[in-house]
Design an enzyme around this catalytic site. Structure first.
Site, mmCIF file in Angstrom:
data_model
loop_
_atom_site.group_PDB
_atom_site.id
_atom_site.type_symbol
_atom_site.label_atom_id
_atom_site.label_comp_id
_atom_site.label_asym_id
_atom_site.label_seq_id
_atom_site.Cartn_x
_atom_site.Cartn_y
_atom_site.Cartn_z
ATOM 1 N N GLY A 176 85.147 -68.222 51.518
ATOM 2 C CA GLY A 176 86.120 -68.320 52.616
ATOM 3 C C GLY A 176 87.440 -68.939 52.180
ATOM 4 O O GLY A 176 88.484 -68.674 52.781
ATOM 5 N N GLU A 224 89.260 -66.122 50.816
ATOM 6 C CA GLU A 224 89.675 -65.287 51.962
ATOM 7 C C GLU A 224 90.857 -65.922 52.709
ATOM 8 O O GLU A 224 91.776 -65.216 53.141
ATOM 9 C CB GLU A 224 88.487 -65.066 52.904
ATOM 10 C CG GLU A 224 87.456 -64.127 52.288
ATOM 11 C CD GLU A 224 86.147 -64.075 53.043
ATOM 12 O OE1 GLU A 224 85.662 -65.154 53.470
ATOM 13 O OE2 GLU A 224 85.607 -62.965 53.222
#
Ligand code: COA
Length: 254
Positions: free
Chosen positions: A108, A111
């Site tokens: 994440g 991301e």
């Protein structure tokens, strides 16, 4: 805003710091929700023209979604809103954004960096998607954005093997635009956003939209959007000021 996310303003630049250094700035759902809400708040605040996202300390930008937080999630939380939704709010925000990566940007965290318009990093930074080793996948844009930004082969390699990507490789691939020493990275990111904030604000917004559309439209549709965005700018005071300032050999005042 919770303590794990610090929001400050410097000049025209909003700065968001993920502040969980003891957990390598791992991203709970609450943290990512708070970041996206801050983007929405600043979107409506005329004084902030762009955003820097960084992580506290120099060991990690963010070492992924918080794995203990993920243990409490089941199908419903992962299907409805959640990480991908908030990352999309960040990516689609009209505010330009720069991720200042020092250390790990994993899962994440990678991301979140990919949700920003520009990434800069320290030479020692490492990017990667460890998720398949946990029995899950990058689910907040990683499979789609890495393949669009760096190519399907690159995405296959890093997502299917979990291999880390060096900052140098990320720079070669164009995923990272600039490399800076850890001591300078935050200031470099602020300077980039400050420089963008001195350009035409509507032009920045429309350029962002036009570029983003290239990922999911045909060339003909993208060119049409670009043409209409440009035409719309030709009716603005911003265009008048930008062109007049060049001709008058002065700095534009947007
Ligand atoms: N979620 C929750 N906690 C995390 C975390 C994450 N994604 N990443 C690191 N942490 C925590 C560790 O549990 C540790 O906490 P502790 O001190 O209470 O034990 C602390 O951060 C420091 O991490 P540690 O593993 O001791 O550091 P390291 O230098 O040995 O290793 C990493 C660094 C990044 C290689 C390792 O932390 C790691 O593999 N993290 C998980 C990465 C990941 O899988 N991300 C994707 C999640 S979907």
């Amino acid at each position: 805003m919770n303590d794990a996310v610090i929001a400050e303003v410097s000049g025209r630049v909003g700065i968001i710091t993920v502040n969980r250094p003891d957990a390598l700035n791992a991203l709970t759902f609450d943290v990512v929700r708070a970041i996206s809400q801050q983007f929405d708040t600043w979107r409506d605040d005329q004084s902030v023209h762009g955003v820097v996202i960084t992580g506290a300390g120099d060991r990690a930008f963010a070492a992924g979604a918080d794995i203990t937080d993920l243990q409490g999630k089941r199908v419903a939380e992962m299907t409805d809103t959640g990480m991908q939704h908030w990352m999309t709010v960040i990516r689609e925000s009209p505010l330009p954004s720069v991720a200042a990566v020092s250390g790990f940007a994993l899962g994440g965290g990678f991301e979140l960096a990919l949700a920003c318009d520009i990434r800069i990093a320290t030479p020692a930074s490492k990017f990667g998607f460890p998720e398949t080793g946990l029995g899950i996948i990058p689910g907040a844009g990683g499979t789609q954005l890495l393949s669009r930004y760096a190519g399907i082969s690159v995405a296959n390699y890093h997502v299917l093997t979990g291999a880390l990507m060096s900052a140098e490789r990320a720079h070669q691939l164009g995923l990272v635009s600039e490399l800076h020493d850890a001591a300078d990275i935050r200031d470099a990111a602020i300077a980039l956003v400050q420089a963008m904030s001195e350009r035409g604000p509507l032009a920045l917004r429309l350029a962002k939209r036009a570029i983003r559309s290239s990922a999911d439209t045909s060339l003909a549709a993208g060119l049409e959007l670009e043409l209409l965005a440009q035409a719309a700018l030709f009716g603005t005071a911003e265009r008048d000021e930008g062109l007049a300032a060049f001709v008058g050999k002065r700095t534009p005042n947007f």
